[in-house]
Design a protein around this motif. Sequence first.
Motif, mmCIF file in Angstrom:
data_model
loop_
_atom_site.group_PDB
_atom_site.id
_atom_site.type_symbol
_atom_site.label_atom_id
_atom_site.label_comp_id
_atom_site.label_asym_id
_atom_site.label_seq_id
_atom_site.Cartn_x
_atom_site.Cartn_y
_atom_site.Cartn_z
ATOM 1 N N TRP A 15 84.235 -36.572 4.353
ATOM 2 C CA TRP A 15 83.154 -36.625 3.368
ATOM 3 C C TRP A 15 83.626 -36.019 2.051
ATOM 4 O O TRP A 15 84.428 -35.087 2.039
ATOM 5 C CB TRP A 15 81.939 -35.821 3.850
ATOM 6 C CG TRP A 15 81.111 -36.593 4.825
ATOM 7 C CD1 TRP A 15 81.166 -36.509 6.181
ATOM 8 C CD2 TRP A 15 80.124 -37.574 4.512
ATOM 9 N NE1 TRP A 15 80.269 -37.371 6.739
ATOM 10 C CE2 TRP A 15 79.618 -38.045 5.745
ATOM 11 C CE3 TRP A 15 79.625 -38.118 3.318
ATOM 12 C CZ2 TRP A 15 78.635 -39.024 5.823
ATOM 13 C CZ3 TRP A 15 78.641 -39.090 3.392
ATOM 14 C CH2 TRP A 15 78.156 -39.529 4.640
ATOM 15 N N ASP A 17 82.097 -34.518 -1.629
ATOM 16 C CA ASP A 17 80.953 -34.181 -2.469
ATOM 17 C C ASP A 17 81.246 -34.639 -3.890
ATOM 18 O O ASP A 17 82.276 -34.282 -4.462
ATOM 19 C CB ASP A 17 80.695 -32.670 -2.448
ATOM 20 C CG ASP A 17 80.188 -32.209 -1.082
ATOM 21 O OD1 ASP A 17 79.987 -33.080 -0.210
ATOM 22 O OD2 ASP A 17 80.004 -30.993 -0.894
ATOM 23 N N TYR A 26 76.062 -35.614 -4.650
ATOM 24 C CA TYR A 26 75.898 -36.595 -3.572
ATOM 25 C C TYR A 26 76.971 -36.387 -2.517
ATOM 26 O O TYR A 26 78.018 -35.817 -2.778
ATOM 27 C CB TYR A 26 76.062 -38.021 -4.133
ATOM 28 C CG TYR A 26 75.145 -38.339 -5.268
ATOM 29 C CD1 TYR A 26 73.846 -38.773 -5.030
ATOM 30 C CD2 TYR A 26 75.588 -38.205 -6.590
ATOM 31 C CE1 TYR A 26 72.995 -39.060 -6.087
ATOM 32 C CE2 TYR A 26 74.745 -38.489 -7.652
ATOM 33 C CZ TYR A 26 73.447 -38.914 -7.398
ATOM 34 O OH TYR A 26 72.622 -39.187 -8.440
ATOM 35 N N LYS A 27 76.672 -36.921 -1.319
ATOM 36 C CA LYS A 27 77.677 -36.987 -0.247
ATOM 37 C C LYS A 27 78.317 -38.363 -0.334
ATOM 38 O O LYS A 27 77.603 -39.371 -0.285
ATOM 39 C CB LYS A 27 77.017 -36.842 1.128
ATOM 40 C CG LYS A 27 76.511 -35.452 1.418
ATOM 41 C CD LYS A 27 77.544 -34.679 2.220
ATOM 42 C CE LYS A 27 77.202 -33.200 2.229
ATOM 43 N NZ LYS A 27 78.365 -32.350 2.057
ATOM 44 N N THR A 62 73.372 -40.306 -0.481
ATOM 45 C CA THR A 62 74.730 -40.668 -0.072
ATOM 46 C C THR A 62 75.237 -41.811 -0.954
ATOM 47 O O THR A 62 74.465 -42.667 -1.382
ATOM 48 C CB THR A 62 74.796 -41.106 1.404
ATOM 49 O OG1 THR A 62 73.915 -42.201 1.599
ATOM 50 C CG2 THR A 62 74.431 -39.956 2.331
#
Length: 310
Positions: A15, A17, A26-27, A62
């Motif tokens: 993931w 950021d 956001y991810k 996301t």
Amino acid sequence: MTEQQGIIVRSTGSWYDVRDQQGNYYKGRLRGKHKLHSEKETNPVAVGDFVSFVMENPDKKTVLITAILPRENYIIRKSPRNTAFKHVIAANIDQAALMVTVALPRTSTGFIDRFLVSAESFRIPVVIFFNKVDILDQGALDYQQELMNIYQKVGYSCLAISALSGYNLQKVREILQGRKTLVAGHSGTGKSTLLNALCPDLHLRTLPVSEFAQKGVHTTTFAEMYEIAPETFVIDTPGIKEFGLYDMENEPISHYFPEMRTCFGLCHYYNCTHVHEPDCEVIRRVQTGQIAMSRYLSYLSMLENEDNRR
Ligand SMILES: Nc1nc2c(ncn2[C@@H]2O[C@H](COP(=O)(O)OP(=O)(O)OP(=O)(O)O)[C@@H](O)[C@H]2O)c(=O)[nH]1
Ligand SMILES: [Mg+2]
Ligand SMILES: [Zn+2]
């Protein structure tokens, strides 16, 4: 779907950021099979990378990362796990702050010099913070002053600080102001403590150095970028044990030693390696003390490592 631009503030490998231009977070995930900068990188996307992204799920915040923009510079090292791989610590930085401590833990000149060479290869300015001055006895303070003299003479800014007592932190603020700075150094030198002192809202985890091993315990595990003041970004990083140089073959290593670079053209042989050649200006300057012996020894050890890899 409209594409937006953002910057990676944290990368865990799966993931990312992402911070957009308005300061929203956001991810992110990489979309599909993404073309990497190089197959030999352990982390295709690094903190500081500028990326394009599209929204995936606005409610969950996301996004899908669609492109990684070319890097202006980066600090890179050999992966500690697999030396054939490289690990980008951070990209697109304005300067690096090297956190050094002469005690608890003790930072070696070899480590400092390797980091400086790496930064020189991208012309990234480095400031050296000598932290924990509050615990140093006179002998340690003298040694610290010796080191500061060596590095200031070569052209690096040096500042004695204490993240704990607050000594010289106003100067630190001025150095960081308006820039994007990577903070690097051994584990336990006080990188996260410094950032907490500058910006108490961060609440970064810090842990005491092991008294037994006189070493840090690797508290910070992922690099992360924080905005500590308007337009002022600082990247906290996990402690580095050894700094393996990567990809240094293109230019002679001596070009990344500013005090050796100025000898260029003054040695008898134009391609002098400054090791065994007669009439060598670098060796002459080492003998007269104009070039610090510790710097020259670091240079020799880096040459040796290069040879071993061939
Ligand atoms: N005496 C003294 N201790 C300090 C100072 N700065 C940090 N420390 C202590 O050093 C220990 C390690 O600090 P951290 O901030 O966790 O070190 P770090 O560089 O972030 O370490 P990693 O995350 O493992 O890389 C903590 O116990 C801090 O309180 C200082 O200026 N003086
Ligand atoms: Mg830390
Ligand atoms: Zn020479």
